[in-house]
Design an enzyme around this catalytic site. Structure first.
Site, PDB file in Angstrom:
ATOM      1  N   GLU A 128      58.999  38.517  10.732  1.00 33.87           N
ATOM      2  CA  GLU A 128      59.359  39.909  10.955  1.00 33.87           C
ATOM      3  C   GLU A 128      59.670  40.490   9.577  1.00 33.87           C
ATOM      4  O   GLU A 128      60.476  39.911   8.835  1.00 33.87           O
ATOM      5  CB  GLU A 128      60.594  39.973  11.862  1.00 33.87           C
TER       6      GLU A 128
ATOM      7  N   ARG B 208      64.374  23.839  13.614  1.00 31.38           N
ATOM      8  CA  ARG B 208      64.407  24.621  12.379  1.00 31.38           C
ATOM      9  C   ARG B 208      65.063  23.810  11.268  1.00 31.38           C
ATOM     10  O   ARG B 208      65.765  22.832  11.516  1.00 31.38           O
ATOM     11  CB  ARG B 208      65.119  25.946  12.597  1.00 31.38           C
TER      12      ARG B 208
ATOM     13  N   LYS C  21      69.054  35.324   7.727  1.00 24.71           N
ATOM     14  CA  LYS C  21      68.819  36.606   7.056  1.00 24.71           C
ATOM     15  C   LYS C  21      70.099  37.428   6.988  1.00 24.71           C
ATOM     16  O   LYS C  21      70.373  38.063   5.981  1.00 24.71           O
ATOM     17  CB  LYS C  21      67.749  37.386   7.817  1.00 24.71           C
TER      18      LYS C  21
HETATM   19  P1  ATP Z   1      66.530  34.314  10.461  1.00 20.54           P
HETATM   20  O1  ATP Z   1      67.020  33.444  11.571  1.00 20.54           O
HETATM   21  O2  ATP Z   1      66.917  33.854   9.104  1.00 20.54           O
HETATM   22  O3  ATP Z   1      66.808  35.763  10.665  1.00 20.54           O
HETATM   23  P2  ATP Z   1      63.993  34.587  11.648  1.00 20.54           P
HETATM   24  O4  ATP Z   1      63.626  33.432  12.471  1.00 20.54           O
HETATM   25  O5  ATP Z   1      64.514  35.738  12.391  1.00 20.54           O
HETATM   26  O6  ATP Z   1      64.964  34.130  10.488  1.00 20.54           O
HETATM   27  P3  ATP Z   1      61.335  35.439  11.215  1.00 20.54           P
HETATM   28  O7  ATP Z   1      60.831  36.430  10.250  1.00 20.54           O
HETATM   29  O8  ATP Z   1      61.284  35.768  12.648  1.00 20.54           O
HETATM   30  O9  ATP Z   1      62.821  35.112  10.775  1.00 20.54           O
HETATM   31  O10 ATP Z   1      60.695  34.018  10.964  1.00 20.54           O
HETATM   32  C1  ATP Z   1      59.330  33.802  10.814  1.00 20.54           C
HETATM   33  C2  ATP Z   1      59.029  32.387  11.172  1.00 20.54           C
HETATM   34  O11 ATP Z   1      59.790  31.494  10.379  1.00 20.54           O
HETATM   35  C3  ATP Z   1      59.375  32.102  12.614  1.00 20.54           C
HETATM   36  O12 ATP Z   1      58.268  31.476  13.217  1.00 20.54           O
HETATM   37  C4  ATP Z   1      60.561  31.208  12.545  1.00 20.54           C
HETATM   38  O13 ATP Z   1      60.533  30.287  13.585  1.00 20.54           O
HETATM   39  C5  ATP Z   1      60.390  30.521  11.190  1.00 20.54           C
HETATM   40  N1  ATP Z   1      61.691  30.152  10.645  1.00 20.54           N
HETATM   41  C6  ATP Z   1      62.733  30.956  10.363  1.00 20.54           C
HETATM   42  N2  ATP Z   1      63.780  30.250   9.929  1.00 20.54           N
HETATM   43  C7  ATP Z   1      63.398  28.949   9.918  1.00 20.54           C
HETATM   44  C8  ATP Z   1      64.043  27.704   9.580  1.00 20.54           C
HETATM   45  N3  ATP Z   1      65.297  27.657   9.153  1.00 20.54           N
HETATM   46  N4  ATP Z   1      63.317  26.564   9.700  1.00 20.54           N
HETATM   47  C9  ATP Z   1      62.053  26.599  10.116  1.00 20.54           C
HETATM   48  N5  ATP Z   1      61.389  27.717  10.462  1.00 20.54           N
HETATM   49  C10 ATP Z   1      62.052  28.881  10.372  1.00 20.54           C
HETATM   50 MG    MG Z   2      62.907  35.664  14.296  1.00 20.35          MG
END
Ligand code: ATP
Ligand code: MG
Length: 587
Positions: free
Chosen positions: A59, A294, A304
């Protein structure tokens, strides 16, 4: 065999799934028309030449962090290894908080990690917001199939009627509207005739389902918000859980890999795609979702929200502060794409949540940098060494290998003169046990130069040593026949005071002093390491003056350093410490 080949790669259960799917020819009939689209669009295409399709779906509402690197290496890595394609898809269905600035930085960082999404003429860079029309048509198809309804309950009513883990939910009083009524209201929502928050479109599934996500989830809401891609075209936006499966299906994704928190969404993912296939909007084979744990990494925060807080409250200098676990920060710190890819391979992919030790990441960086970084000499805490029996004004060539394991990288010349900079800690007036460097009356080798004998030293009023005196033994120069005549235990590095580059070095350390920042009742901000950065003035060998931004070196005996990509000027680089040679945090 090098070290990194001898450590077996950690297991990755998703490879097992892909092996099985390919053995079963699961995608043998799957088509691809060269761009995303529904059943009608893809039917006109050819059998997909990509054996699998994966996607990385960020995102664009923040900068990528080390957790994302795991997901990127996984998705792009699988596509690479299985003769497939990985799409870069911006999941931009939420108009708030998303911006072009984030889109640009994400694109740049995925490239930096060494991955691409191009396949011949196809770019495979997509925006979920480009699918809004298809999503809208999908919602209408659900309504027409009796699978969705417009609900006018308040948010509170909806929450109460959703039930709990132990109690079934209650049907909304609006659940049995006619198809015509639902269609009319949904179109009014789209046409701006209904107020924000006044009604939502919900899937009609089962309010008694043991899985709360199947209790008629909301799929569209009214929201008058400007979107960075579609502007003001829409005043209704799809919910993430509705949008994501459709995005995957339109892009003909075979393996939709996400983190574990989406496991409970999988039944809805499958339900939705099956309904749309029944309606003829999508064709089989449909994508499947697989969940993995994760990345949780000690000594950092990978959320984030917390990263934004660190930046906005100025605990760090910006998104690319070299101490931050953002990829922009890690790059500036001197971490490398090769190091991240090794790390991803080494930690593997599993379904069990766990913490990975930060030292594992650092070891991966060390390992790759040890291989790639040329060696240079830096004196970080300088005191003067005077060779009293060396001719004034003379300067002599000494030869230092650029890389001990790669003779093909050759040697460079460094100048030896009467006055040198040496490391303060390389001299001890009263040596401790096992100290083999410079001591009164002791012998030591000046690396790549002569053996010298310490003849005295000077101190300032405060009792600090300021100058050490010595005499050199003329026949002992490294690389000459006499070099081995006298055996010495110690070997110290040095830089000529008249051939030195005086330079600012940022000595970074971990941003958090606790392994699990904010654990329990603690505020994660209270766990910030107050000593995570300090700047020193060092004496470097002159050649380092010409380092270009992002050039990386091993400063012998000290660690890996990178010329800062932002603050380095031509002929005047400043350096960041990437990582020490050895782990200083191990208890
Ligand atoms: P945050 O939890 O930090 O806000 P997010 O998951 O909302 O991160 P996205 O932009 O939706 O951020 O993430 C893009 C991709 O990265 C998603 O497929 C998510 O599953 C993966 N991702 C995010 N954080 C991790 C992590 N700590 N380990 C592995 N994959 C991750
Ligand atoms: Mg997300």
């Amino acid at each position: 065999m090098s070290d990194k080949e001898s450590i077996p790669l950690a297991s990755n259960f998703i490879r097992g799934i892909i092996d099985r799917d390919l053995a079963e020819n699961k995608f043998a009939t799957k088509k691809w028309a060269g761009s995303p689209g529904g059943a009608a669009h893809q039917a006109a295409g050819h059998i997909d030449t990509a054996k699998i399709r994966t996607r990385f779906p960020p995102e664009p509402n923040g900068y990528l962090h080390i957790g994302h690197a795991k997901s990127i290496c996984l998705n792009f890595g699988l596509a690479r290894d299985y003769d497939g394609i990985c799409h870069l898809r911006f999941d931009d269905t939420n108009p708030e908080k998303e911006s072009q600035e984030y889109v640009d930085s994400i694109t740049e960082m995925v490239h930096w990690l060494g991955f691409g999404w191009e396949n011949g003429k196809e770019s495979n860079l997509y925006f979920a917001s480009d699918y809004f029309e298809f999503m809208y048509q999908s919602a209408e198809a659900l309504i027409m199939g009796g699978h969705a309804y417009v609900d006018e309950q308040t948010a509170d009513e909806m929450r109460i009627n959703r039930g709990t883990l132990t109690e079934a939910g209650k049907d909304s009083p609006y659940r049995n509207r006619t198809v015509e009524e639902n269609l009319q209201l949904f179109r009014e929502m789209r046409d701006g005739k209904q107020a924000d928050g006044s009604m939502v479109l919900r899937a009609k599934i089962d309010m008694a389902s043991p899985n709360i996500n199947m209790r008629d989830p909301a799929i569209y809401r009214v929201r008058r918000a400007h979107h960075h891609n579609t502007g003001d075209t829409w005043c209704i936006y799809p919910m993430y859980t509705f949008a994501h499966p459709i995005e995957d299906a339109l892009e003909q994704i075979t393996h939709s890999i996400c983190t574990l928190e989406f496991e409970d969404q999988r039944p809805f993912y499958d339900w939705l795609l099956e309904r749309l296939a029944e309606a003829g909007l999508l064709a089989h084979p449909l994508p499947h979702q697989y969940e993995f744990a994760r990345l949780n990494l000690t000594y950092v925060v990978l959320s984030k929200r917390k990263l934004i807080q660190l930046v906005e409250e100025k605990h760090v200098s910006g998104w690319d502060d070299p101490r931050l676990p953002t990829l922009a920060g890690a790059r500036r710190r001197g971490y490398t794409p090769e190091g991240f890819r090794l790390f991803a391979d080494r930690i593997g992919v599993s379904k069990a949540d766990s913490w990975i030790e930060y030292t594992i990441l650092e070891d991966c960086m060390r390992e790759m940098l040890n291989d790639s970084a040329e060696r240079r000499i830096a004196v970080l805490d300088p005191i003067k060494l005077v060779i009293d029996n060396y001719e004034d004004g003379k300067s002599e060539d000494c030869f230092a290998p650029n890389h001990p394991l790669k003779p093909e990288l050759g040697k460079r010349t460094i100048q030896l003169t009467k006055e040198l900079w040496i490391e303060r800690e390389d001299f001890m007036e009263v040596p401790s046990k096992g100290f083999f460097r410079l001591v009164p009356d002791g012998l030591v080798r000046l690396r790549y130069g002569y053996v010298v004998k310490c003849t005295g030293f000077e101190k300032d009023a405060a009792g600090n040593v300021t100058v050490v005196h010595c005499e050199y033994l003329p026949d002992t120069k490294s690389g000459t026949a006499g070099a081995d005549a006298i055996k010495v235990k110690g070997n110290i590095h040095w830089v000529s005071t008249s051939h030195a580059y005086t330079c600012e070095i940022r000595m970074y350390d971990r941003l958090f002093k606790e392994a699990h920042p904010g654990e329990g009742e603690r505020d994660f901000l209270d766990d910030i390491n107050p000593n995570s950065a300090h700047t020193i003035t060092a004496q470097l060998e002159l050649a380092l003056k010409d380092a270009k931004p992002s050039d990386t070196f091993q400063f012998e005996r000290h660690g890996y350093f990178v010329a800062d990509r932002k603050d380095s000027l031509a002929g005047k680089p400043v350096f960041n410490r990437t990582v020490t040679l050895r782990d200083a945090w191990q208890k």
